[in-house]
Structures are given as C-alpha cells and as structure tokens.
Design a protein around this motif. Structure first.
Motif, short mmCIF file in Angstrom:
data_model
loop_
_atom_site.label_atom_id
_atom_site.label_comp_id
_atom_site.label_asym_id
_atom_site.label_seq_id
_atom_site.Cartn_x
_atom_site.Cartn_y
_atom_site.Cartn_z
N GLN A 47 0.55 -1.20 0.00
CA GLN A 47 -0.36 -0.20 -0.40
C GLN A 47 0.92 1.08 0.47
N PHE A 48 0.45 1.99 -0.96
CA PHE A 48 1.37 3.26 -0.85
C PHE A 48 -0.29 4.64 -0.81
N GLY A 49 0.83 5.54 0.02
CA GLY A 49 -0.71 6.80 0.39
C GLY A 49 0.61 8.56 0.39
N TRP A 50 -0.02 9.12 -0.30
CA TRP A 50 0.75 10.42 0.41
C TRP A 50 -0.57 11.68 0.42
N ASN A 51 -0.31 12.51 1.02
CA ASN A 51 -1.60 14.08 1.99
C ASN A 51 -0.57 15.00 1.72
N ILE A 52 -0.93 15.86 1.68
CA ILE A 52 -0.36 17.58 1.93
C ILE A 52 -1.34 18.17 2.70
N GLY A 53 -1.06 18.71 4.42
CA GLY A 53 -1.84 19.50 4.87
C GLY A 53 -1.72 20.53 5.30
N MET A 54 -2.72 21.50 5.48
CA MET A 54 -2.60 23.16 6.01
C MET A 54 -3.65 23.32 7.64
N SER A 55 -2.44 23.88 8.22
CA SER A 55 -3.28 23.82 9.66
C SER A 55 -2.98 25.93 9.56
N LEU A 56 -3.71 26.32 9.99
CA LEU A 56 -4.11 27.81 9.77
C LEU A 56 -4.95 28.28 11.41
N PRO A 57 -3.78 29.66 12.36
CA PRO A 57 -4.60 29.56 13.29
C PRO A 57 -5.16 30.71 13.17
N ILE A 58 -6.49 30.85 13.52
CA ILE A 58 -7.61 32.19 13.42
C ILE A 58 -7.74 32.98 14.55
N PHE A 59 -7.65 31.78 15.87
CA PHE A 59 -7.93 32.33 16.94
C PHE A 59 -7.19 31.48 17.90
N GLN A 60 -6.21 31.99 18.90
CA GLN A 60 -4.84 31.42 19.86
C GLN A 60 -5.54 32.14 21.05
N GLY A 61 -6.64 32.78 21.07
CA GLY A 61 -6.87 32.88 22.45
C GLY A 61 -5.90 34.36 22.55
N LEU A 62 -5.74 34.94 22.23
CA LEU A 62 -5.05 35.86 22.35
C LEU A 62 -3.19 36.15 22.02
N ARG A 63 -2.85 34.47 22.52
CA ARG A 63 -1.97 33.91 22.98
C ARG A 63 -0.33 34.73 21.87
N ASN A 64 -0.87 35.17 20.22
CA ASN A 64 -0.09 34.94 19.61
C ASN A 64 0.49 36.43 19.69
N VAL A 65 -1.00 37.55 19.87
CA VAL A 65 -0.78 38.77 19.54
C VAL A 65 0.31 39.24 21.20
N ARG A 66 -0.43 38.24 21.86
CA ARG A 66 0.55 38.56 23.13
C ARG A 66 2.20 38.08 24.05
N GLY A 108 -6.56 19.75 3.75
CA GLY A 108 -5.45 18.90 3.04
C GLY A 108 -5.75 17.95 1.55
N ILE A 109 -5.54 17.64 1.05
CA ILE A 109 -5.31 16.66 0.35
C ILE A 109 -4.37 15.32 0.46
N GLY A 110 -5.21 13.47 -0.58
CA GLY A 110 -4.53 13.17 -0.39
C GLY A 110 -4.48 11.96 -1.23
N SER A 111 -3.79 10.47 -1.74
CA SER A 111 -4.27 9.64 -2.96
C SER A 111 -3.42 8.53 -2.43
N SER A 112 -4.17 7.13 -2.95
CA SER A 112 -3.46 5.91 -2.10
C SER A 112 -3.61 4.99 -3.07
N TYR A 113 -2.57 4.04 -3.27
CA TYR A 113 -2.95 2.80 -4.12
C TYR A 113 -2.53 1.80 -2.77
N TYR A 114 -2.84 0.28 -3.41
CA TYR A 114 -3.49 -0.47 -2.65
C TYR A 114 -3.28 -1.76 -3.69
N ASN A 115 -2.62 -2.73 -3.23
CA ASN A 115 -2.33 -3.75 -4.31
C ASN A 115 -2.06 -5.44 -3.69
#
Length: 435
Positions: free
Chosen positions: A90-109, A282-289
């Motif tokens: 089995q083979f698989g791949w993926n690409i993922g992204m995570s974006l902080p929208i609101f971190q309890g003002l932690r990043n600003v502070r 995220g996006i991804g796909s796989s191959y199974y043999n």
C-alpha cells in the motif's frame, strides 16, 4: 550611550601599543568593543530579536506533506472469512495545512512580550557599556594618580640626594658630624625604596587597565594625561543629576522595561483561559495492491482514491489542572520582583550620585587644605634648611620638615584625582545619553 572617539577602528591589532599613547576615550571605546560582558549582552540582544521573529512566525500557517509505503506478507483473513497466503502493498501521500484563526490572543500577546523583552535587553546592553565605561574612567585616573605619586617620590629622592651631597661638602669642611651623613644616606635609601614602590603601584595600575581592556599585555602600553583640568569639569548638583539619570540611565530603563515585560507575561499567561480556533485543509490519495487479485493501475487508483478535506477545530479550555492559574500566579510574582528591582535600582542610583557629590565636596576641601599645607610646609622646609645650615637645627628636624612637605604634596595629588573622578562620574550620569 555617550559618543566616544572610536580610535580603535584605526588599530588593526594589538601591535598598536607601540604606535602611541591611548586617550581616555580610546580606552573606553576599545573596552566596550572587547569586554566579554558586553559581548554576552550583545548576544542576548540578538536572541531577543530572534524572539520577535519567532513570535511573528506564530501567525503563519503550518504546511506539511507526507508519503508512506507498507508491505504485508503471509497468511491473512480474506473477505470470505478464510485464511489464505496473500502479499499486499500500500502506498499513500498527503498534503495538509493548518492555519491558526484565534489562539486566545496568545500570538498577539506573545509578540507584545517579545518586543518588550527585546527593548529590555537593549537597555541591559547599554547598562553593561555604562558599567565598563565607569570602571575604565576610574582605573584610568588611578594610573594617572600613581604616575604623579611616582613623580613626587622621584622629587623626594632627588631632594634627598642633593641634601646628601651638600652634607658631604659640609662634612669635608668640618661643619657637621659624620652622624648627619649616615642619616642622609639612610634617607636616600628609604626614598629609593619609596620610588620603587611607587613605580610598582603605577605598573600594576597600568596592568589592571590593560586587562580591563582585554589586552594581552601592558608592554609599550601608555596613556595620555587628561585633556581637561579639574576646573573644566562642571560640578553638577546631585538633584539635577538624579533627575536626568532617572530619564536616561540604561539601568533604570532596563528595570522599568523588566516591569513592563512582567506585565506582558501576565497577559500572555491569561490567554490560557480563552478558547482557540484553527482551520485545516488537506489532500491525498493512495494505491493498494493484493497478490492473486486483479488490481487497478497505479494512476487509476490515484485518481479514484483522491480525497480533499476542510475542517475547523475549536478548543474550549474547561479544566487544565490549574496550569493556567499557576502560570498567572507565577507571572504576578515575577512582576512583584520587577517592582522591587526597579525600586532598588533607583535607590542605588540615588546613593551613588549623592555619594559622588559628597566625595567631590570633601575632596575639594582636602585639596584646598592640602595646597595650603603644601605652601606652608615648603616655606617651613626652606626655613629649616637655613637653620640647619647655620647649625640651629639638627638633621632629624630637617628630614622631618622634608617629609612633611612631601606628604602635603601627595595629599594634594590624591585630593585632586578624587575630585576629578567624582566630577566625571556625576557628569557621566547626567550627560551619557545626551551627546
């Protein structure tokens, strides 16, 4: 920081010792550039600047990609609920992204905290430069003081040698006993020892200055006299110096910023009570043999198994084992410590200024009285020499008069440099950020 004459930029290496004497400004500039404590503070500033960059990077999304390949051999359970020998991959791949929208003002502070911390580190660097500057000024004047004391010792030796020669002539004329010659010889020997000790004090003071400048050796290292006399250095009032220093002194500024940093840290810790929201995609796909079965091709499976995902994640803190509460309490304790540190820094600055001002006044009074004593003991020495020449005074009285004169000269020199040092300290506290 006071703008200094950066002569050391013209000095490519330590071989400059033989190229001329160093002024006070050049010593200060060189010491600031090469002092290890200052270098350490400079690294702290660089680290603080990296902290700002890191805090800004906290607003950026996280992007990652991955791939996996697995193989399976031997018996396994089939879809018919029977065991059979099957080889699978089995083979698989993926690409993922995570974006902080609101971190309890932690990043600003956190960014506010990093900026305040950076400003504090800059002031701590300036404070370290101030400390080495004051140390160099004190040691530089110490060298000049011992230099003048050495000249006084040489003058005393010269006077004793002249007196010994004069007594030898009087002995040949039969006007004094041989005991007076022995006393004069003993005085010359004592004065030679005093001159050697004075020269050693001067050399040791010069060595201390060279080491303060982080130089390898004091060989061929000499300094220039001050470019101004004591009367050219203004005597400022303690109150005006303290008021100016409270505004511009880097140590005070660093303590104030330390208090600000502690406040920012409290706000940062309080962010633990607020919820956080983030977006992911995220996006991804796989191959199974599977061996023994007909499997679609790699490209076909990749197209058919292709997947996309979008999502939001909300995290609401309810109970974190009092972690946030303890962080806030710890931050408040740090703020109280910063308040005490600021008050202590202001008190130490006030004491240093008051002490320097009092020492100036005391040194000037000693210098005035020493100058009067120098004149009176010089007149007494001249009168005693005349009395001794006419046989109205003995050798012991004459040598005592000479010692009194030399002591008065030494005290005047000491008071002079004490006054210069304290005046320069007051002027430095008052003016070190204004030029």
């Amino acid at each position: 920081m006071k703008k200094l004459i950066l002569l050391y930029f013209l000095l490519p290496s330590l071989t400059v010792f033989s190229q001329g004497s160093w002024s006070l400004d050049s010593c200060i500039s060189y010491a600031i550039k090469h002092n290890l404590t200052v270098k350490s503070r400079e690294l702290d500033v660089i680290t603080g600047n990296l902290g700002i960059s890191e805090a800004k990077d906290g607003f950026l999304p996280n992007l990652s990609a991955g791939a996996s390949q697995s193989f399976s051999f031997g018996r396994g359970l089939t879809s018919e609920n029977m065991y059979a020998n099957r080889n699978t991959s089995q083979f698989g791949w993926n690409i993922g992204m995570s974006l902080p929208i609101f971190q309890g003002l932690r990043n600003v502070r956190n960014l506010e905290f990093a900026k305040a911390n950076f400003r504090m580190l800059v002031q701590q660097l300036e404070s370290a430069k101030n400390d080495i500057t004051l140390s160099v000024i004190a040691q530089y004047l110490q060298v000049l003081y011992y230099g003048e004391i050495y000249q006084v010792a040489l003058e005393q030796l010269r006077m004793s040698e002249v007196e010994l020669e004069r007594r030898n002539n009087l002995l040949e004329a039969g006007k004094i006993p041989e005991l007076d010659i022995l006393q004069a010889q003993a005085q010359v020997a004592q004065d030679e020892l005093a001159a050697v000790n004075a020269l050693n004090d001067k050399d040791m003071a010069m060595l201390d200055l060279a080491q303060m400048l982080e130089l390898d050796s004091s060989v061929d290292f000499s300094i220039l006299p001050l470019d101004s006399e004591m009367d050219d250095i203004p005597l400022l009032s303690a109150e005006s110096v303290y008021e100016a220093a409270l505004i511009d002194n880097p140590t005070i500024q660093a303590s104030r910023l330390s208090l600000e940093v502690a406040g920012k840290y409290i706000r940062l810790a309080q962010s633990g009570y607020l919820p956080t929201l983030s977006f992911s995609a995220g996006i991804g796909s796989s191959y199974y043999n599977t061996s023994g079965f007909t499997n679609d091709g790699f490209g076909s499976q990749m197209r058919h198994n292709f997947s996309e995902s979008l999502g939001f994640s909300l995290n609401i803190p309810i109970f974190d084992s009092f972690s946030t509460r303890n962080n806030i309490r710890r931050a408040k304790v740090q703020r109280q410590a910063a308040e005490i540190q600021l008050e202590e820094a202001e008190n130490q600055l006030y004491k240093a200024i008051i002490q320097a001002h009092s020492q100036v006044l005391a040194a000037e009074k000693r210098r005035e009285s020493s100058l009067v004593a120098e004149q009176s003991t010089k007149a007494a020495l001249d009168a005693m020499r005349e009395k001794y020449n006419y046989g109205k005074a003995n050798a012991t009285e004459f040598e005592q008069a000479q010692s009194d004169y030399i002591r008065a000269v030494s005290q005047a020199v000491q008071a002079k440099y004490e006054s210069i040092l304290r005046r320069k300290i007051l002027l430095f506290y008052y003016d070190n950020q204004r030029s």
